[in-house]
Design a protein around this motif. Structure first.
Motif, PDB file in Angstrom:
ATOM      1  N   ARG A  71       0.916  -1.344  -0.253  1.00 33.85           N
ATOM      2  CA  ARG A  71       0.019   0.064   0.001  1.00 33.85           C
ATOM      3  C   ARG A  71       0.851   1.163  -0.051  1.00 33.85           C
ATOM      4  NH1 ARG A  71      -3.847  -0.966   5.030  1.00 33.85           N
ATOM      5  NH2 ARG A  71      -5.094   0.818   3.914  1.00 33.85           N
ATOM      6  N   SER A  72       0.195   2.314  -0.478  1.00 36.88           N
ATOM      7  CA  SER A  72       1.087   3.644  -0.591  1.00 36.88           C
ATOM      8  C   SER A  72       0.693   4.446   0.677  1.00 36.88           C
ATOM      9  CB  SER A  72       0.680   4.414  -1.924  1.00 36.88           C
ATOM     10  OG  SER A  72       1.232   5.631  -1.827  1.00 36.88           O
ATOM     11  N   PRO A  73       1.922   4.565   1.624  1.00 33.09           N
ATOM     12  CA  PRO A  73       1.722   5.493   2.673  1.00 33.09           C
ATOM     13  C   PRO A  73       1.229   6.641   2.531  1.00 33.09           C
ATOM     14  CG  PRO A  73       4.128   4.926   2.524  1.00 33.09           C
ATOM     15  CD  PRO A  73       3.406   4.230   1.282  1.00 33.09           C
ATOM     16  N   VAL A  74       1.642   7.332   1.591  1.00 32.73           N
ATOM     17  CA  VAL A  74       1.439   8.790   1.396  1.00 32.73           C
ATOM     18  C   VAL A  74      -0.119   8.748   1.271  1.00 32.73           C
ATOM     19  CG1 VAL A  74       1.231  10.636  -0.175  1.00 32.73           C
ATOM     20  CG2 VAL A  74       3.092   8.934  -0.023  1.00 32.73           C
ATOM     21  N   GLU A  75      -0.998   7.848   0.914  1.00 30.86           N
ATOM     22  CA  GLU A  75      -2.441   8.034   0.917  1.00 30.86           C
ATOM     23  C   GLU A  75      -3.326   7.689   2.250  1.00 30.86           C
ATOM     24  OE1 GLU A  75      -3.639   5.745  -2.211  1.00 30.86           O
ATOM     25  OE2 GLU A  75      -2.523   6.579  -3.834  1.00 30.86           O
ATOM     26  N   LEU A  76      -2.436   7.171   3.213  1.00 31.27           N
ATOM     27  CA  LEU A  76      -3.108   6.525   4.339  1.00 31.27           C
ATOM     28  C   LEU A  76      -2.856   7.634   5.695  1.00 31.27           C
ATOM     29  CD1 LEU A  76      -1.626   3.038   4.145  1.00 31.27           C
ATOM     30  CD2 LEU A  76      -3.837   3.768   3.565  1.00 31.27           C
ATOM     31  N   THR A  77      -3.804   7.437   6.672  1.00 30.45           N
ATOM     32  CA  THR A  77      -3.776   8.090   7.919  1.00 30.45           C
ATOM     33  C   THR A  77      -3.422   6.978   8.988  1.00 30.45           C
ATOM     34  OG1 THR A  77      -6.047   7.507   8.462  1.00 30.45           O
ATOM     35  CG2 THR A  77      -5.572   9.403   7.273  1.00 30.45           C
ATOM     36  N   VAL A  78      -3.119   7.488  10.171  1.00 30.75           N
ATOM     37  CA  VAL A  78      -2.652   6.540  11.212  1.00 30.75           C
ATOM     38  C   VAL A  78      -3.710   5.595  11.492  1.00 30.75           C
ATOM     39  CG1 VAL A  78      -2.052   6.483  13.484  1.00 30.75           C
ATOM     40  CG2 VAL A  78      -0.910   8.040  12.274  1.00 30.75           C
ATOM     41  N   GLY A  79      -5.089   6.322  11.315  1.00 33.39           N
ATOM     42  CA  GLY A  79      -6.464   5.480  11.661  1.00 33.39           C
ATOM     43  C   GLY A  79      -6.529   4.237  10.769  1.00 33.39           C
ATOM     44  N   ASP A  80      -6.014   4.256   9.612  1.00 34.26           N
ATOM     45  CA  ASP A  80      -6.287   3.161   8.622  1.00 34.26           C
ATOM     46  C   ASP A  80      -5.516   2.154   9.013  1.00 34.26           C
ATOM     47  OD1 ASP A  80      -7.807   4.931   6.848  1.00 34.26           O
ATOM     48  OD2 ASP A  80      -5.878   5.663   5.854  1.00 34.26           O
ATOM     49  N   VAL A  81      -4.404   2.152   9.912  1.00 36.14           N
ATOM     50  CA  VAL A  81      -3.434   1.082  10.144  1.00 36.14           C
ATOM     51  C   VAL A  81      -3.380   0.878  11.538  1.00 36.14           C
ATOM     52  CG1 VAL A  81      -2.398   1.255   7.752  1.00 36.14           C
ATOM     53  CG2 VAL A  81      -1.325   2.531   9.959  1.00 36.14           C
ATOM     54  N   MET A  82      -3.850   1.630  12.658  1.00 32.43           N
ATOM     55  CA  MET A  82      -3.450   1.653  13.873  1.00 32.43           C
ATOM     56  C   MET A  82      -4.419   0.368  14.518  1.00 32.43           C
ATOM     57  SD  MET A  82      -6.052   4.320  15.535  1.00 32.43           S
ATOM     58  CE  MET A  82      -8.002   4.053  15.598  1.00 32.43           C
ATOM     59  N   HIS A  83      -3.962  -0.118  15.691  1.00 32.44           N
ATOM     60  CA  HIS A  83      -4.370  -1.463  16.143  1.00 32.44           C
ATOM     61  C   HIS A  83      -5.606  -0.816  17.025  1.00 32.44           C
ATOM     62  CE1 HIS A  83      -4.689  -5.437  17.194  1.00 32.44           C
ATOM     63  NE2 HIS A  83      -4.801  -5.059  18.728  1.00 32.44           N
ATOM     64  N   SER A  84      -6.839  -1.130  17.013  1.00 34.24           N
ATOM     65  CA  SER A  84      -7.834  -1.004  17.749  1.00 34.24           C
ATOM     66  C   SER A  84      -9.030  -2.083  17.846  1.00 34.24           C
ATOM     67  CB  SER A  84      -8.339   0.648  17.454  1.00 34.24           C
ATOM     68  OG  SER A  84      -9.580   0.948  18.295  1.00 34.24           O
ATOM     69  N   PRO A  85      -9.432  -2.413  18.854  1.00 30.77           N
ATOM     70  CA  PRO A  85      -9.718  -1.552  20.219  1.00 30.77           C
ATOM     71  C   PRO A  85      -7.978  -1.831  21.101  1.00 30.77           C
ATOM     72  CG  PRO A  85     -10.885  -3.678  20.362  1.00 30.77           C
ATOM     73  CD  PRO A  85     -10.403  -3.439  19.143  1.00 30.77           C
ATOM     74  N   LEU A  86      -7.846  -1.073  22.139  1.00 28.07           N
ATOM     75  CA  LEU A  86      -6.642  -0.930  22.320  1.00 28.07           C
ATOM     76  C   LEU A  86      -6.539  -1.739  23.764  1.00 28.07           C
ATOM     77  CD1 LEU A  86      -4.202   0.945  22.388  1.00 28.07           C
ATOM     78  CD2 LEU A  86      -5.093   2.393  23.911  1.00 28.07           C
ATOM     79  N   ALA A  87      -5.339  -2.367  24.017  1.00 26.41           N
ATOM     80  CA  ALA A  87      -5.330  -3.323  25.261  1.00 26.41           C
ATOM     81  C   ALA A  87      -4.376  -2.461  26.306  1.00 26.41           C
ATOM     82  CB  ALA A  87      -4.302  -4.706  24.909  1.00 26.41           C
ATOM     83  N   THR A  88      -5.298  -2.399  27.127  1.00 27.49           N
ATOM     84  CA  THR A  88      -4.786  -1.175  28.333  1.00 27.49           C
ATOM     85  C   THR A  88      -4.829  -1.994  29.666  1.00 27.49           C
ATOM     86  OG1 THR A  88      -7.078  -0.704  28.899  1.00 27.49           O
ATOM     87  CG2 THR A  88      -6.109   0.531  27.452  1.00 27.49           C
ATOM     88  N   ILE A  89      -4.139  -1.417  30.872  1.00 30.82           N
ATOM     89  CA  ILE A  89      -4.048  -1.879  32.052  1.00 30.82           C
ATOM     90  C   ILE A  89      -4.130  -0.662  32.905  1.00 30.82           C
ATOM     91  CG2 ILE A  89      -1.637  -1.870  32.004  1.00 30.82           C
ATOM     92  CD1 ILE A  89      -2.044  -4.712  33.797  1.00 30.82           C
ATOM     93  N   GLY A  90      -4.471  -0.896  34.460  1.00 27.30           N
ATOM     94  CA  GLY A  90      -4.820   0.386  35.251  1.00 27.30           C
ATOM     95  C   GLY A  90      -3.420   0.754  35.845  1.00 27.30           C
ATOM     96  N   GLU A  91      -3.184   1.937  36.092  1.00 26.64           N
ATOM     97  CA  GLU A  91      -1.717   1.978  36.863  1.00 26.64           C
ATOM     98  C   GLU A  91      -1.668   1.483  38.215  1.00 26.64           C
ATOM     99  OE1 GLU A  91      -1.161   6.179  36.898  1.00 26.64           O
ATOM    100  OE2 GLU A  91      -2.952   6.663  37.516  1.00 26.64           O
TER     101      GLU A  91
END
Length: 480
Positions: free
Chosen positions: A69-89
């Motif tokens: 894929r061409s990175p010039v045409e993409l946003t972060v949202g197109d490739v980010m991993h979601s939903p996010l794995a989290t942990i409480g502090e």
């Protein structure tokens, strides 16, 4: 502090507070440029002030470079991993380790009580701690190549518990750690068996654990309580493969050192291996005919937790039970009545009554004396509230949130529960160190004067909780 105890400290003590962030709408090229400039491998994606995803160099390789894929045409949202794995502090470090291992990821986003970004923690951060630790145990479990390897690791888990006992680790964290490590052994065992002997096994099933294992409250004497739920439309050939798999799995568990259930509550037995509709029929029988044996079995079953496979099958079964219970409280009332029958063994002037005969003469069965009454009473209240997730601690906290229990009574009950469980574990550790078989029995003389006083207070609290249960479920209306 001993190196193992580091894992019982909160994530806030270890996480990185400086976290590079971006927005889902940012161009991918600009985000990658920042990562290159800062020499970092990930960026947390924020929506306002709240983390909603993560973008890593692995995402760049797998989602952009590999497919061309061409990175010039993409946003972060197109490739980010979601939903996010989290942990409480405020969660313990070993919980972060466990979550990364289960999800097969290398980092967790750390959030505060409001869910806002607080930091990030990576497996590299954890690896900075020394090797003789729960973390190393988890890594070794994941690398186990045979049943023999897992047998040795099961012994190491016991040795770790022996080492940590008496070091001040809170009992709630101790039993959760034991459960997490035992989970890892079982999950690895299933993977090995599937790879070596059951490559064609269906994925349309759930292997579930119940009782204390289902609640994540294991100590050192836990035997097997497990079952299999499979999809209703599973072909006969796949059902047969599941049967063969269940026999190999339970046999391997026994060889590792996890005792067979004396009551036969194991997935290799046909009555504990059913289709979803078959289990619903069985639940109907237990819940509508609350005979003592049905109450005991049904109560244990309701702690079910999917350790491997399709969690939706468990959710469907639990919702079916909740629907049944909402129309008829007979089962819950009998379940509550059963827990009140286990009266704490207190005599005149608070004297603790001990076993008079048999091999445990002069000792106290601490599970029957108080632990069972608390776990089953809390479970009955949680079933009524349709909120069975988590441990006894989690359920008590939920009952406070839903105003079923007042905060002070809940704190007293938790303190009593923790003392009783800690006393049981201490007795089991002492038995193992003496070369004896661990059990639920505790010798009163093994407790000092202060501990004996705490034991009396805990048992008195159990009696008060039983009175609360009698009133809550209106047990005076029951006819024997």
């Amino acid at each position: 502090m001993a190196e193992e105890n580091q894992f019982f400290r909160p994530v806030r003590d270890f996480c990185q507070r400086q976290v590079m962030t971006c927005s889902a709408g940012d161009s991918l090229v600009s985000a990658v440029a920042v990562m290159r400039e800062r020499n970092i491998s990930s960026m947390v994606v924020l929506g306002g002030d709240m983390p909603e995803g993560i973008f890593t160099d692995r995402d760049l390789r797998n989602k952009v470079v590999a497919p061309g894929r061409s990175p010039v045409e993409l946003t972060v949202g197109d490739v980010m991993h979601s939903p996010l794995a989290t942990i409480g502090e405020d969660d313990m470090l070993y919980e972060a380790l466990y979550r990364m291992s289960r999800l097969k990821i290398h980092r967790l986003v750390v959030v505060d009580e409001q869910g806002a970004l607080a930091g990030i923690i990576t497996d590299t951060d954890i690896l900075r701690l020394q090797a003789h630790s729960p973390h190393q145990l988890v890594l070794d479990i994941e690398k186990a190549a045979s049943v023999e390897d897992l047998r040795a690791l099961h012994i190491r888990i016991q040795n770790l518990v022996l080492h940590l006992s008496g070091t001040g680790v809170p009992i709630r964290d101790m039993v959760k750690l034991i459960a997490h490590l035992n989970d890892q052994v079982l999950i690895r065992l299933i993977a090995l068996l599937r790879a070596e002997r059951h490559a064609g096994l269906t994925d349309d099933f759930a292997f579930v654990v119940m009782g204390s294992e289902g609640r994540g409250e294991q100590t050192l004497t836990t035997d097997q309580d497990n079952a299999i739920i499979y999809a209703d439309d599973l072909p006969a050939a796949d059902v047969a493969r599941l049967e063969a798999f269940s026999h190999d799995l339970i046999g391997a568990l026994i060889s590792i050192g996890v005792p067979a259930c004396k009551g036969g509550i194991m997935a290799r037995n046909p009555e504990w291996r059913r289709s979803l509709s078959g289990w619903k029929t069985e639940l109907n029988r237990w819940l509508t005919t609350p005979k003592p044996e049905n109450v005991m079995t049904g109560s244990m079953f309701m702690d079910l937790r999917a350790l491997y496979g399709r969690d939706d099958l468990v959710r469907s079964l639990r919702e079916h039970a909740f629907t049944m219970l909402s129309t008829d409280q007979g089962f819950l009332m009998r379940m509550a009545q059963n827990m009140t029958n286990f009266r704490p063994p207190l005599g005149w002037f608070g004297k603790i009554k001990l076993e008079k005969n048999g091999p445990h003469r002069g000792k106290l069965d601490i599970k029957k004396a108080g632990i069972f009454a608390i776990t089953d009473g809390v479970k009955a209240l949680a079933m009524e509230a349709r909120r069975l997730e988590g441990s006894t601690h989690d359920r008590i906290e939920m009952l406070v949130e839903t105003q079923v229990m007042n905060p002070q009574d809940a704190r007293n009950l938790i303190a009593s529960f923790d003392f009783l469980v800690a006393t049981r574990l201490r007795g089991q550790v002492d038995a193992l160190r003496a070369g004896a078989e661990p059990s639920n029995y505790v010798a009163l003389e093994s407790l000092n004067t202060m501990q004996q006083g705490e034991l009396r207070l805990a048992l008195e609290q159990v009696a008060r909780f039983q009175d609360f249960i009698k009133h809550h479920f209106r047990l005076h209306l029951l006819r024997n």
